[in-house]
Enzyme design. Structure first.
Site, PDB file in Angstrom:
ATOM      1  N   GLU A 152      33.576  28.697 -49.967  1.00 25.92           N
ATOM      2  CA  GLU A 152      35.025  28.522 -49.809  1.00 25.92           C
ATOM      3  C   GLU A 152      35.454  27.050 -49.907  1.00 25.92           C
ATOM      4  O   GLU A 152      36.573  26.751 -50.333  1.00 25.92           O
ATOM      5  CB  GLU A 152      35.498  29.121 -48.485  1.00 25.92           C
ATOM      6  N   PHE A 196      34.640  40.769 -34.990  1.00 23.98           N
ATOM      7  CA  PHE A 196      33.737  40.302 -36.045  1.00 23.98           C
ATOM      8  C   PHE A 196      34.506  39.466 -37.063  1.00 23.98           C
ATOM      9  O   PHE A 196      35.567  39.866 -37.524  1.00 23.98           O
ATOM     10  CB  PHE A 196      33.066  41.498 -36.740  1.00 23.98           C
ATOM     11  N   GLN A 197      33.964  38.314 -37.386  1.00 20.44           N
ATOM     12  CA  GLN A 197      34.588  37.356 -38.304  1.00 20.44           C
ATOM     13  C   GLN A 197      35.993  36.959 -37.882  1.00 20.44           C
ATOM     14  O   GLN A 197      36.855  36.705 -38.711  1.00 20.44           O
ATOM     15  CB  GLN A 197      34.559  37.864 -39.750  1.00 20.44           C
ATOM     16  N   LYS A 226      44.542  41.943 -41.413  1.00 25.20           N
ATOM     17  CA  LYS A 226      44.243  43.003 -42.377  1.00 25.20           C
ATOM     18  C   LYS A 226      45.255  44.140 -42.322  1.00 25.20           C
ATOM     19  O   LYS A 226      45.620  44.701 -43.365  1.00 25.20           O
ATOM     20  CB  LYS A 226      42.827  43.546 -42.130  1.00 25.20           C
ATOM     21  N   MET A 243      26.374   3.991 -51.247  1.00 28.73           N
ATOM     22  CA  MET A 243      27.309   3.212 -50.431  1.00 28.73           C
ATOM     23  C   MET A 243      26.760   3.022 -49.013  1.00 28.73           C
ATOM     24  O   MET A 243      26.949   1.978 -48.399  1.00 28.73           O
ATOM     25  CB  MET A 243      28.678   3.893 -50.399  1.00 28.73           C
TER      26      MET A 243
END
Lengths: 174, 587
Positions: free
Chosen positions: B53, B115-116, B165, B484
């Site tokens: 993502e 969940f999630q 959802k 760097m």
């Protein structure tokens, strides 16, 4: 505009009124802005002030240099659900009030003395038992601080304060 | 079909289509399955499946920055949303318009540690311009339209819409975007006050040692802003420097352009900033990488600051004349006032100023010594510049030395061709951003100038490039160090190279091949041109692994906490000037 290069670097206390949309998370946005950017909150009050327009008013007492205070106001104005930000400390004279409920537990002379002082401060008794009073006091923050200090030796047990609410004097609304 | 009942997912896609969305970068998961089902049954919106993502957000940023449109991201709840956080913060810091649609557990499960489940609006509140949790399907279309308005107006930024959802599955009514876009509380200021414009024009006209210091705000304001800026800078004949974010807003090959300023800016740009008497800041924000030591930042100048975000005014540097508004609008106001008033510049003073600048320029601060045996990273970029200059090239970068060298050595002639993570400094930005830019410009040449350390942070996106046949070119300046970090350890920490050596690197040639692309390598200077030419001729994604000098440092460098005049110009300089203790604590 004053010469910005001569802005004072002293820390000043400011009372800021913020009119916001009364929607989920709006208070978290304001508080998160202060904590995330390291600004002080000395007191904060919030309640809905217009149910029809779904607007709430937040009063924040904060402190910082002039540059920081200007930055705080600019950052508040940047939040999407903010309608208006007003610095009551510099935008003209304002009335500031705080309310406190103060529980004092004592008997005998101390009990009488607490009642006498409450009378001087125009604090009302809103609850009483044989051994306790709950006083309701309204006024400027300093007045409430002074009252609490006097109650300390007289059996002060509990304090609940609203924090400052404020409004500009005169005819103009926020 | 007006007012017909659709489910939330269909309403969402209809709203996106009405907002002109053609591409969504995303990754499916349980909470967003209704959206993926709706996507499957339509053709208007193309979905690009990323491999993580974080890549989706950077790809959307690359898409947005190379087109001027909104980049749209679609991720699932919980880890989908938390993986997007870095990209959202990146887009916030660089003011990139992104809409991120996140799935959420059904409303009745919110708060139950389902969940999630993650508190997505809570987590993303400080890293978005605004965010929404939609609890009623009938609010959905209004929220989407508002989100686009918020993301694209004022100072642009990322907006999250969290979508439970059940809201995606419930039936509701679609409402089109309101004819008037006025928001009830959010009102960005676009035009500057007229008397401030008058004062600005006076200051600019009477300047003896002026400089334009311009940033990403010019690019965000639209291509017309770059055009107006170029016109005004040419009209005045004043020197101009760009920030890292502002490169391309003014033609990089024009003689009035004196290079990037700041920590790794040119000698002439930094000294011109220090010595100027009038500074015209156009859409830049006095970032600490630009100012160096604030107390000694351009002490003799009157400062004009054009910015659409009032909170940028006096945040880091106190200015004399703030002009709050959109860059293009304010430049138009200034130029009209300039022409109406028949203003002229002080030609004599300007000639003396340019003479001084020419002396600084003569120091040739970007010079380096190319050896016969080993490729210098600067040389690699100069050759890349030379061999691509005739083409319409989009450059992205990762973060580190290679990024600074790319900013110094590549020339950007027009806006929206340079995409780099400026504010947040996100390693792993360049490859997905290049993918986003390539999706938007399928025929163009898109190059990610990378380091071998940064590229590993989102290397999985090569798979995305392969799937959609996106011929992005990854040009790795491989010094086998986090360059760097190594440079700072050398200059500030007694050359104790703690954890900055890249152990166990992959064979990038084989790695490219294993993903279905082409891998090339150059280890000697004489191989370089051939590799670049082969890279450019390949109609597939390419990793060009350019083995460069391991110990080369980026110069000039203003050490942390130092002032603009206190530049290290090369390796010989560093021993003479130790960094102050105050400087050591700065990043």
């Amino acid at each position: 505009m004053a010469d910005p290069k001569k802005l004072p670097s002293v820390i000043e206390k400011h009372t800021i009124a913020v009119l916001v949309a009364n929607e989920a998370g709006v208070l978290a946005r304001v508080i998160g802005l202060f904590s995330g950017r390291g600004y002080n909150i000395e007191s904060l009050t919030v309640a809905e002030v217009d149910a029809e327009k779904a607007q709430s008013r937040i009063t924040i007492v904060t402190s910082g240099t002039t540059q920081i205070i200007e930055q705080i106001k600019a950052q508040l104005r940047r939040l999407v659900p903010v309608f208006k930000v007003s610095d009551l400390t510099i935008d003209g004279p304002a009335v500031e009030r705080e309310m406190a409920l103060i529980k004092v537990v004592s008997t005998g002379d101390k009990r009488v003395e607490s009642l006498r002082i409450a009378d001087i401060f125009r604090a009302g008794v809103v609850d009483s038992t044989n051994k306790s009073f709950v006083f309701e006091i309204t006024g400027a923050t300093e007045k409430i601080n002074a009252f609490i200090k006097l109650m300390e030796p007289l059996g002060l047990k509990d304090v609940s304060r609203t924090g400052v609410v404020a409004i500009a004097r005169g005819e103009k609304p926020l | 079909m007006k007012n017909a009942q659709m489910n939330g997912a269909e309403i969402l896609l209809k709203a996106l289509t009405d907002q002109g969305v053609e591409v969504v970068f995303g990754y499916p998961g349980g909470a967003v399955l209704p959206i993926y089902d709706a996507l499957f049954q339509q053709k208007a919106i193309r979905h690009i499946l990323v491999r993580q993502e974080g890549g989706a957000v950077h790809a959307a940023e690359g898409y947005a920055r190379s087109t001027g449109k909104v980049g749209v991201v679609l991720v699932t709840s919980g880890p989908g949303a938390t993986n997007a956080v870095t990209g959202l913060t990146d887009a916030l810091m660089d003011s990139i318009p992104v809409i991120c649609l996140t799935g959420q557990v059904p409303t009745h499960l919110i708060g139950n540690d389902a969940f999630q489940e993650a508190d997505t609006t809570g987590i993303t509140r400080p890293c978005t311009k605004h965010n929404y949790l939609v609890k009623d399907v009938n609010d959905l279309s209004r929220v989407v339209h508002e989100a686009f308005y918020v993301a694209t107006t004022g100072r642009p930024g990322p907006v999250v819409i969290d979508l439970p959802k059940d809201v995606l599955q419930n039936k509701g009514i679609y409402k089109g975007a309101a004819a008037s876009e006025e928001h009830r509380s959010y009102r960005p200021q676009v035009r500057a006050e007229a008397d401030a414009i008058d004062q600005a024009v006076e200051l600019i006209a009477n300047a003896k040692r002026p400089i334009f210091y311009t940033g990403g705000g010019v690019i965000n304001s639209g291509n017309v802003a770059s055009k107006l800026l170029t016109e005004f800078v040419k009209l005045t004949g004043y020197p101009i420097t760009n920030t890292l974010m502002g490169l391309g807003a003014y033609p990089g090959s024009d003689p009035q352009f004196i290079g990037m300023l700041g920590m790794h800016g040119t000698y002439e740009a930094n000294l011109a900033m220090y010595n100027c008497d009038v500074m015209i800041n156009v859409g830049a924000r006095f970032d600490d990488r630009v100012t160096g030591k604030i107390a000694e930042f351009s002490p003799k100048s009157k400062k004009i600051h054009i910015d659409i975000d009032p909170s940028s005014i006096n945040k880091n540097v106190l200015v004399d004349l703030p002009l709050v508004g959109d860059v293009a609008t304010v430049l138009r106001q200034i130029m009209k006032r300039w022409k109406d008033g028949g203003h002229k510049t002080d030609k004599k003073a300007l000639a003396a100023w340019w003479k001084q600048i020419a002396l600084w320029r003569a120091r040739d601060c970007l010079s380096y010594e190319q050896s016969k045996k080993i490729i210098k990273p600067q040389y690699a970029l100069q050759r890349l510049q030379e061999l691509t200059k005739h083409r319409d090239t989009y450059i992205t970068t990762e973060v580190g030395q290679h990024q600074m060298w790319a900013a110094q050595f590549l020339k950007f002639e027009s806006p929206r061709h340079w995409m780099t993570s400026g504010g947040l400094g996100t390693m792993g930005y360049g490859l997905p951003a290049a993918i986003g830019a390539q999706v938007a410009h399928p025929k163009a040449l898109v190059i990610d100038v990378a380091g071998e350390a940064s590229i590993m942070m989102n290397i999985q996106e090569l798979s995305t490039a392969r799937q959609y046949r996106l011929p992005v070119k990854v040009f790795i300046l491989n010094n086998q160090y986090m360059g760097m970090v190594r440079q700072w350890q050398e200059l500030l920490h007694g050359s104790r190279y703690s954890e900055s050596y890249m152990e166990s690197l992959p064979d990038f040639v084989k790695l490219a091949e294993s993903f279905g692309g082409v891998g090339l390598r150059a280890t000697k200077p004489e191989e370089l041109d051939g590799v670049i030419e082969q890279m450019l001729a390949t109609d597939n994604f390419v990793i060009a692994d350019i083995m460069v000098d391991q110990t080369e440092n980026v110069f000039p460098m203003i050490p942390s906490g130092a002032a603009h005049y206190d530049m290290l110009l090369g390796p010989a300089d560093k021993a003479a000037r130790p960094v102050s203790e105050e400087g050591m604590v700065l990043v």
